[in-house]
Design an enzyme around this catalytic site. Structure first.
Site, PDB file in Angstrom:
ATOM      1  CG  HIS A  96       0.383  15.234 -50.180  1.00  0.00           C
ATOM      2  ND1 HIS A  96      -0.102  16.504 -49.931  1.00  0.00           N
ATOM      3  CD2 HIS A  96       0.264  15.058 -51.524  1.00  0.00           C
ATOM      4  CE1 HIS A  96      -0.496  17.068 -51.068  1.00  0.00           C
ATOM      5  NE2 HIS A  96      -0.272  16.203 -52.064  1.00  0.00           N
ATOM      6  CD  GLU A  97       2.692  12.560 -53.369  1.00  0.00           C
ATOM      7  OE1 GLU A  97       1.893  12.242 -54.280  1.00  0.00           O
ATOM      8  OE2 GLU A  97       3.031  13.742 -53.178  1.00  0.00           O
ATOM      9  CG  HIS A 126      -2.544  12.645 -54.516  1.00  0.00           C
ATOM     10  ND1 HIS A 126      -3.531  13.422 -55.099  1.00  0.00           N
ATOM     11  CD2 HIS A 126      -1.566  13.511 -54.138  1.00  0.00           C
ATOM     12  CE1 HIS A 126      -3.165  14.692 -55.070  1.00  0.00           C
ATOM     13  NE2 HIS A 126      -1.974  14.777 -54.496  1.00  0.00           N
ATOM     14  N   GLY A 138       6.818  15.120 -54.578  1.00  0.00           N
ATOM     15  CA  GLY A 138       6.104  13.851 -54.642  1.00  0.00           C
ATOM     16  C   GLY A 138       5.062  13.891 -55.749  1.00  0.00           C
ATOM     17  CB  CYS A 194      -1.416  19.520 -54.054  1.00  0.00           C
ATOM     18  SG  CYS A 194      -1.771  18.047 -55.029  1.00  0.00           S
ATOM     19  CG  LEU A 195       3.371  18.961 -58.081  1.00  0.00           C
ATOM     20  CD1 LEU A 195       4.197  17.840 -58.692  1.00  0.00           C
ATOM     21  CD2 LEU A 195       3.992  20.312 -58.398  1.00  0.00           C
ATOM     22  CD  GLN A 231      -0.462  14.260 -57.690  1.00  0.00           C
ATOM     23  OE1 GLN A 231       0.400  13.600 -57.107  1.00  0.00           O
ATOM     24  NE2 GLN A 231      -0.474  15.585 -57.667  1.00  0.00           N
TER      25      GLN A 231
END
Length: 213
Positions: free
Chosen positions: A180-181, A184, A93, A138-139, A98
């Site tokens: 999660h997204e 963000h 995701g 997380c990225l 991000q």
């Protein structure tokens, strides 16, 4: 080679058999080399993708994204770019914040058997009563993996990049990914959702190291 030539008739079969082994050995080496090259290229692409994804403590990660009003080619290009970065970075995701874009858009692909999807102006309209804690990464927070408690079932509504309505009923891992997204897009990170002990541990990983000279 000379032995095979000297006893050509007596050892023709042995020569051919040995020759096959050489070819198999060479083929195995070539296969291994190809795999190593592919792995190295994938790692390079991942590093390049991560370099384009905002990393903690970048201020963009704490900003709240704005509603999308224009469903145009620019939005579709953004979604395509995000899907590409997510794949290259080996994520499941990625939210627009991000990549430094303050639009309420995220892409996700929790199941490799299904195509990635882009969700615009996502809203969780229903959450199940049951929750579960599981480890998340997380990225944008490289090296951090912490437990986060989330609803195990959600109903998500939004639009696709063409402006068409989307409604998804998600359970388990996909439900966790979209929560999660959406966090963000609201400037919330997984370190805000975990317990104090794991938050401290995560911050010690994320904190820039002091270089002693």
């Amino acid at each position: 080679m000379s032995e095979a030539h000297d006893h050509e008739h007596d050892h023709a079969h042995d020569h051919e058999h040995g020759h096959d082994h050489v070819h198999e050995h060479d083929h195995d080496h070539a296969h291994d080399d190809a795999e190593l090259r592919e792995e190295a290229e994938a790692d390079a692409r991942r590093r390049l993708a991560l370099a384009q994804i905002r990393q903690y403590p970048d201020s963009a990660l704490r900003l709240v994204a704005h509603e999308v009003t224009d469903f145009d080619d620019d939005l579709r290009r953004l979604a395509e770019r995000m899907v590409g970065l997510m794949h290259e970075a080996r994520g499941v995701g990625l939210a627009a914040t991000q990549v430094g874009v303050l639009r309420r858009v995220f892409v996700f692909e929790p199941d490799p058997e299904q195509d990635a999807r882009a969700i615009v102006n996502p809203v969780i309209v229903e959450r199940g009563d049951e929750t579960a804690s599981d480890t998340e990464g997380c990225l944008s927070l490289q090296g951090v993996n912490v437990p986060v408690e989330r609803a195990t079932r959600v109903v998500l509504e939004g639009k696709d990049p063409n402006g068409e309505d989307v409604r998804l009923e998600l359970d388990g891992y996909p439900a966790r990914v979209v929560q999660h997204e959406i966090d963000h897009l609201d400037g919330v990170l997984l370190i805000d959702r975990t317990d104090d002990e794991h938050r401290k541990e995560a911050l010690s990983i994320l904190r820039p190291r002091v270089v002693l000279r």
